[in-house]
Design an enzyme around this catalytic site. Structure first.
Site, PDB file in Angstrom:
ATOM      1  N   ASP A   9      -6.099   5.192  -1.225  1.00 49.69           N
ATOM      2  CA  ASP A   9      -6.598   3.830  -0.951  1.00 49.69           C
ATOM      3  C   ASP A   9      -7.561   3.899   0.232  1.00 49.69           C
ATOM      4  OD1 ASP A   9      -6.814   0.989  -1.081  1.00 49.69           O
ATOM      5  OD2 ASP A   9      -5.282   0.753   0.444  1.00 49.69           O
ATOM      6  N   SER A  10      -8.230   2.787   0.507  1.00 53.27           N
ATOM      7  CA  SER A  10      -9.070   2.730   1.718  1.00 53.27           C
ATOM      8  C   SER A  10      -8.192   2.811   2.966  1.00 53.27           C
ATOM      9  CB  SER A  10      -9.856   1.418   1.725  1.00 53.27           C
ATOM     10  OG  SER A  10      -8.960   0.328   1.592  1.00 53.27           O
ATOM     11  N   TYR A  41     -13.054  -1.566   2.381  1.00 56.09           N
ATOM     12  CA  TYR A  41     -13.983  -1.289   1.284  1.00 56.09           C
ATOM     13  C   TYR A  41     -14.513  -2.595   0.660  1.00 56.09           C
ATOM     14  CZ  TYR A  41     -13.125   3.793   0.542  1.00 56.09           C
ATOM     15  OH  TYR A  41     -13.083   5.162   0.641  1.00 56.09           O
ATOM     16  N   GLY A  42     -13.705  -3.657   0.740  1.00 56.82           N
ATOM     17  CA  GLY A  42     -13.963  -4.859  -0.064  1.00 56.82           C
ATOM     18  C   GLY A  42     -15.226  -5.617   0.281  1.00 56.82           C
ATOM     19  N   CYS A  73      -6.146   1.293  -5.393  1.00 57.04           N
ATOM     20  CA  CYS A  73      -7.114   0.387  -4.756  1.00 57.04           C
ATOM     21  C   CYS A  73      -7.880  -0.310  -5.867  1.00 57.04           C
ATOM     22  CB  CYS A  73      -8.063   1.209  -3.888  1.00 57.04           C
ATOM     23  SG  CYS A  73      -9.375   0.237  -3.119  1.00 57.04           S
ATOM     24  N   ASN A  74      -7.740  -1.629  -5.936  1.00 51.36           N
ATOM     25  CA  ASN A  74      -8.459  -2.391  -6.963  1.00 51.36           C
ATOM     26  C   ASN A  74      -9.968  -2.334  -6.729  1.00 51.36           C
ATOM     27  OD1 ASN A  74      -6.250  -4.354  -8.450  1.00 51.36           O
ATOM     28  ND2 ASN A  74      -5.663  -3.873  -6.370  1.00 51.36           N
ATOM     29  N   THR A  75     -10.368  -2.391  -5.468  1.00 46.08           N
ATOM     30  CA  THR A  75     -11.790  -2.400  -5.131  1.00 46.08           C
ATOM     31  C   THR A  75     -12.459  -1.107  -5.612  1.00 46.08           C
ATOM     32  OG1 THR A  75     -11.210  -3.709  -3.193  1.00 46.08           O
ATOM     33  CG2 THR A  75     -13.402  -2.726  -3.203  1.00 46.08           C
ATOM     34  N   GLU A 151      -2.759  -4.121   7.457  1.00 47.98           N
ATOM     35  CA  GLU A 151      -2.906  -2.941   8.334  1.00 47.98           C
ATOM     36  C   GLU A 151      -2.104  -3.164   9.613  1.00 47.98           C
ATOM     37  OE1 GLU A 151      -4.752   0.019   7.887  1.00 47.98           O
ATOM     38  OE2 GLU A 151      -5.194  -0.578   5.830  1.00 47.98           O
ATOM     39  N   CYS A 184      -5.133  -6.901  -4.760  1.00 50.87           N
ATOM     40  CA  CYS A 184      -5.506  -5.903  -3.748  1.00 50.87           C
ATOM     41  C   CYS A 184      -4.185  -5.286  -3.327  1.00 50.87           C
ATOM     42  CB  CYS A 184      -6.195  -6.582  -2.568  1.00 50.87           C
ATOM     43  SG  CYS A 184      -6.367  -5.500  -1.115  1.00 50.87           S
ATOM     44  N   THR A 185      -4.145  -3.961  -3.269  1.00 50.89           N
ATOM     45  CA  THR A 185      -2.844  -3.304  -3.022  1.00 50.89           C
ATOM     46  C   THR A 185      -2.315  -3.559  -1.610  1.00 50.89           C
ATOM     47  OG1 THR A 185      -4.074  -1.279  -2.496  1.00 50.89           O
ATOM     48  CG2 THR A 185      -3.177  -1.493  -4.741  1.00 50.89           C
ATOM     49  N   HIS A 186      -3.171  -4.010  -0.710  1.00 48.88           N
ATOM     50  CA  HIS A 186      -2.664  -4.371   0.625  1.00 48.88           C
ATOM     51  C   HIS A 186      -1.728  -5.592   0.559  1.00 48.88           C
ATOM     52  CE1 HIS A 186      -5.790  -1.760   2.330  1.00 48.88           C
ATOM     53  NE2 HIS A 186      -5.242  -1.941   3.518  1.00 48.88           N
TER      54      HIS A 186
HETATM   55  N1  DGL Z   1      -6.447  -2.003  -0.948  1.00 51.04           N
HETATM   56  C1  DGL Z   1      -7.740  -2.200  -1.495  1.00 51.04           C
HETATM   57  C2  DGL Z   1      -7.686  -2.893  -2.853  1.00 51.04           C
HETATM   58  O1  DGL Z   1      -6.716  -2.797  -3.565  1.00 51.04           O
HETATM   59  C3  DGL Z   1      -8.849  -2.820  -0.710  1.00 51.04           C
HETATM   60  C4  DGL Z   1      -8.826  -2.980   0.752  1.00 51.04           C
HETATM   61  C5  DGL Z   1     -10.216  -2.892   1.356  1.00 51.04           C
HETATM   62  O2  DGL Z   1     -10.976  -3.859   1.286  1.00 51.04           O
HETATM   63  O3  DGL Z   1     -10.488  -1.818   1.888  1.00 51.04           O
HETATM   64  O4  DGL Z   1      -8.631  -3.513  -3.271  1.00 51.04           O
END
Ligand code: DGL
Length: 258
Positions: A9-10, A41-42, A73-75, A151, A184-186
């Site tokens: 993931d990011s 990343y988003g 990570c979905n992004t 985070e 988003c996995t976060h």
């Molecule tokens: N955890 C990431 C996701 O599932 C994105 C977080 C980010 O923006 O870096 O999209």
């Protein structure tokens, strides 16, 4: 190849997928890789992201000797799954918003998607909605500030309830929305705090368990869980090392890109 299953993931979001993998595949060795130097990343450009994701995943696959890669990570997945599969010699499992199960579960036929700004706008996401939620109203909510809050949580600080309430504020006007996709996995890491901040009760849906099930099917003979598992990060910090250790990754190493 009998190596660990590598979760990428990011940042710490992939740890929500690690929890699902641990529940379903408790004896399987995992490794974790994150590009925390470039988090989040988003909000980044697509072309830059594709090149960066390929470079980081290639380096992490080599460093970890993994038997398969879970892009948690979905992004990243809604953008770079194809080039990753072309470039890497191990099976690659992606994470995309759980639109289909959400549409299956909604009684009011109004669902929400909470994701990064990149994910809510991606053609991949638009196709998922068209193909699997054609008879639903789907409200897409960009929720980038939640990434930083997750985070914080993993680094040992409490998330700010005001930030969560602001992100969820559009739901005040949408009392019939009964199901919310954590795209988003976060975000599943904040599930308890989100449930406190949401203006009316909703059903929460994420992709964690489906990914863990898929990983069990696709990755042929992963290594058995060893005493110490490794985390690979692009910007080592003590707080991140502590956070990863809390999910079983006792040793954190710096990931160097080619
Ligand atoms: N955890 C990431 C996701 O599932 C994105 C977080 C980010 O923006 O870096 O999209």
């Amino acid at each position: 190849m009998a190596g660990p299953v590598l979760v990428f993931d990011s940042g710490v979001g992939g740890l929500s997928v690690v929890s699902a993998l641990r529940r379903r595949l408790p004896d399987v060795a995992l490794a974790y890789a994150c590009d925390n130097a470039m988090l989040p990343y988003g909000v980044r450009e697509d072309d830059w992201l594709v090149a960066r994701i390929l470079a980081v995943c290639e380096a992490a696959v080599t460093a970890s000797g993994c038997s398969g890669l879970v892009v948690a990570c979905n992004t990243a997945s809604t953008l770079a799954l194809e080039p990753l599969r072309e470039r890497l010699a191990v099976p690659v499992i992606g994470t995309v918003p759980a639109i289909k199960p959400a549409a299956g579960a909604s009684e009011t036929r109004h669902i929400g998607l909470l994701a990064t700004s990149a994910t809510v706008l991606r053609p991949y996401t638009v196709r998922l909605i068209r193909d699997f939620a054609g008879d639903c109203r789907v409200t897409r909510i960009a929720a980038d500030p939640l990434v930083g809050q997750a985070e914080r949580l993993v680094a040992g600080e409490a998330p700010d309830p005001e930030v969560l309430r602001r992100v969820l504020a559009p739901l005040v006007e949408l009392p019939d929305l009964d199901t919310l996709v954590l795209g988003c996995t976060h975000f599943p890491l904040l599930r308890d705090q989100l449930a406190e901040a949401v203006p009316h009760p909703v059903r929460w849906v994420d992709s964690g368990d489906a990914i863990a099930r898929r990983a069990g099917q696709v990755i042929a003979s992963p290594q058995r869980r060893p005493a110490r598992e490794l985390g690979w990060v692009t910007a080592p910090t003590q707080a991140l090392a502590r956070g990863l250790a809390g999910f079983g990754f006792a040793d954190t190493r710096r990931l160097t890109l080619a």
